[in-house]
Design a protein around this motif. Structure first.
Motif, PDB file in Angstrom:
ATOM      1  N   ARG A 165      89.575   6.594 -20.550  1.00  0.00           N
ATOM      2  CA  ARG A 165      90.258   7.637 -19.796  1.00  0.00           C
ATOM      3  C   ARG A 165      91.517   7.083 -19.149  1.00  0.00           C
ATOM      4  NH1 ARG A 165      85.311  10.828 -16.645  1.00  0.00           N
ATOM      5  NH2 ARG A 165      84.384  11.768 -18.527  1.00  0.00           N
ATOM      6  N   PHE A 166      92.513   7.934 -19.031  1.00  0.00           N
ATOM      7  CA  PHE A 166      93.805   7.471 -18.530  1.00  0.00           C
ATOM      8  C   PHE A 166      93.697   6.892 -17.128  1.00  0.00           C
ATOM      9  CE2 PHE A 166      98.337   7.892 -17.348  1.00  0.00           C
ATOM     10  CZ  PHE A 166      98.907   7.314 -18.471  1.00  0.00           C
ATOM     11  N   ASP A 167      92.735   7.407 -16.334  1.00  0.00           N
ATOM     12  CA  ASP A 167      92.584   6.911 -14.959  1.00  0.00           C
ATOM     13  C   ASP A 167      91.672   5.684 -14.867  1.00  0.00           C
ATOM     14  OD1 ASP A 167      90.047   7.933 -15.331  1.00  0.00           O
ATOM     15  OD2 ASP A 167      90.100   9.320 -13.636  1.00  0.00           O
ATOM     16  N   ALA A 216      95.101  20.852 -19.876  1.00  0.00           N
ATOM     17  CA  ALA A 216      96.162  20.677 -18.883  1.00  0.00           C
ATOM     18  C   ALA A 216      95.589  20.192 -17.554  1.00  0.00           C
ATOM     19  CB  ALA A 216      96.912  21.995 -18.695  1.00  0.00           C
ATOM     20  N   GLY A 217      94.399  20.665 -17.212  1.00  0.00           N
ATOM     21  CA  GLY A 217      93.762  20.261 -15.963  1.00  0.00           C
ATOM     22  C   GLY A 217      93.330  18.801 -15.955  1.00  0.00           C
ATOM     23  N   GLU A 218      93.206  18.199 -17.134  1.00  0.00           N
ATOM     24  CA  GLU A 218      92.790  16.793 -17.233  1.00  0.00           C
ATOM     25  C   GLU A 218      93.987  15.858 -17.434  1.00  0.00           C
ATOM     26  OE1 GLU A 218      90.011  15.891 -16.426  1.00  0.00           O
ATOM     27  OE2 GLU A 218      88.676  17.608 -16.715  1.00  0.00           O
ATOM     28  N   ARG A 219      95.182  16.408 -17.327  1.00  0.00           N
ATOM     29  CA  ARG A 219      96.413  15.625 -17.485  1.00  0.00           C
ATOM     30  C   ARG A 219      96.471  14.534 -16.415  1.00  0.00           C
ATOM     31  NH1 ARG A 219     101.555  15.433 -15.458  1.00  0.00           N
ATOM     32  NH2 ARG A 219     103.277  15.264 -16.966  1.00  0.00           N
ATOM     33  N   GLY A 220      96.569  13.295 -16.849  1.00  0.00           N
ATOM     34  CA  GLY A 220      96.658  12.170 -15.921  1.00  0.00           C
ATOM     35  C   GLY A 220      95.306  11.629 -15.485  1.00  0.00           C
ATOM     36  N   ARG A 221      94.239  12.359 -15.764  1.00  0.00           N
ATOM     37  CA  ARG A 221      92.889  11.873 -15.450  1.00  0.00           C
ATOM     38  C   ARG A 221      92.208  11.404 -16.734  1.00  0.00           C
ATOM     39  NH1 ARG A 221      87.371  12.841 -14.442  1.00  0.00           N
ATOM     40  NH2 ARG A 221      87.328  14.767 -15.691  1.00  0.00           N
ATOM     41  N   PRO A 225      99.533  11.852 -19.725  1.00  0.00           N
ATOM     42  CA  PRO A 225     100.330  13.059 -19.451  1.00  0.00           C
ATOM     43  C   PRO A 225     101.346  13.373 -20.545  1.00  0.00           C
ATOM     44  CG  PRO A 225     100.151  11.700 -17.481  1.00  0.00           C
ATOM     45  CD  PRO A 225      99.591  10.887 -18.604  1.00  0.00           C
ATOM     46  N   VAL A 226     101.961  12.354 -21.118  1.00  0.00           N
ATOM     47  CA  VAL A 226     102.957  12.585 -22.165  1.00  0.00           C
ATOM     48  C   VAL A 226     102.292  13.191 -23.405  1.00  0.00           C
ATOM     49  CG1 VAL A 226     104.616  11.487 -23.722  1.00  0.00           C
ATOM     50  CG2 VAL A 226     104.466  10.747 -21.331  1.00  0.00           C
ATOM     51  N   VAL A 227     101.146  12.653 -23.770  1.00  0.00           N
ATOM     52  CA  VAL A 227     100.416  13.174 -24.937  1.00  0.00           C
ATOM     53  C   VAL A 227     100.008  14.622 -24.703  1.00  0.00           C
ATOM     54  CG1 VAL A 227      98.301  12.934 -26.310  1.00  0.00           C
ATOM     55  CG2 VAL A 227      99.616  10.895 -25.675  1.00  0.00           C
ATOM     56  N   VAL A 228      99.491  14.924 -23.512  1.00  0.00           N
ATOM     57  CA  VAL A 228      99.084  16.299 -23.189  1.00  0.00           C
ATOM     58  C   VAL A 228     100.283  17.236 -23.212  1.00  0.00           C
ATOM     59  CG1 VAL A 228      98.229  17.801 -21.351  1.00  0.00           C
ATOM     60  CG2 VAL A 228      97.032  15.685 -21.882  1.00  0.00           C
TER      61      VAL A 228
END
Length: 266
Positions: A165-167, A216-221, A225-228
């Motif tokens: 996960r991104f986070d 979209a709600g999971e962007r950055g988590r 973010p760029v991929v989303v």
């Protein structure tokens, strides 16, 4: 006893070397070069055939794993083409994007080792069952093995990293941000959307609009973010590509060959 250099020249070097006619020597050299070229091509053809056979075997194992979780098996075909399309939209070159198309379908190959009572459980998993399920990422990388062949190296990377996960809260290594390979970040987003919008044993398919909102709600988590952002920006094209795959039902072999389906997003 070696012939002295002076005597060699006196006898005529071509004759002394068994090459009485320079034209014949040139022709013989050209034949040798031609033969070497043929052997080189045959060797490369054999290596390509071996790599394709290896890929087909692993792809069939991936299909077997997928059929245990989705009786159509078309999810892995969509995964390949959608991952390629998203990679192209992110600006990756065509060669790498095509390689990802062939590697992405093997992302869940490790599920072949997950027991049915866990894989097909209709309700929430217990902590112990979740631990069993989460092992499939490492199992997949182990099945694909440590290979220097670019395709299998990328497939192993995808299998191991697509649940990070991104986070940093993902598994199996808890990688975060750019430490997660781009291949894993792409496949994670594609897998999330495609899995949400297909019927599963524990829930019906979610509508595209809601699935995109959830992504979209999971962007950055969960996701880069760029991929989303690129996925959402190209959502209409991605959905159209998915629908064409569902409509045409291409053979699994289409993942190995050039197909126009993967070029829908530019």
């Amino acid at each position: 006893m070696d012939m002295p250099m002076a005597d060699l020249h006196a006898a005529g070097a071509p004759a002394a070397l068994g090459l009485a006619d320079p034209a014949m020597a040139q022709a013989q050299l050209e034949r040798v070069i031609t033969d070497l070229g043929r052997v080189y091509r045959e060797r490369n053809d054999a290596l390509r055939a071996l790599a394709r056979a290896h890929h087909e075997a692993l792809l069939r194992l991936s299909i077997a794993a997928e059929f245990r979780d989705d009786d159509t098996g078309v999810h892995i075909v969509r995964m390949g083409f959608l991952a390629e399309a998203l990679a192209l939209a992110l600006g990756q070159n065509a060669a790498w994007s095509k390689l990802l198309r062939m590697a992405a379908p093997m992302h869940d190959i490790g599920k072949i080792g997950v027991p049915d009572n866990v894989l097909k459980k209709p309700g929430p998993l217990t902590r112990e069952e979740r631990e069993v399920m989460n092992r499939h990422a490492q199992m997949g990388a182990d099945i694909l093995g440590a290979s220097e062949v670019p395709l299998f190296k990328l497939a192993s990377e995808v299998a191991l990293s697509h649940h990070e996960r991104f986070d940093g809260s993902g598994y199996p290594r808890g990688l975060a941000g750019a430490a997660i390979p781009l291949s894993g970040r792409i496949v994670a987003a594609v897998d999330y959307f495609d899995a949400l919008t297909m019927d599963r044993c524990y829930r019906p398919a979610i509508q595209d609009k809601q699935a995109l909102e959830m992504m979209a709600g999971e962007r950055g988590r969960l996701f880069d973010p760029v991929v989303v952002d690129i996925f959402l920006d190209r959502a209409d094209d991605m959905v159209a590509l998915r629908d064409r795959i569902n409509s045409h039902r291409p053979q699994f072999s289409a993942l190995l060959d050039d197909e126009p389906l993967g070029a829908a997003v530019t």
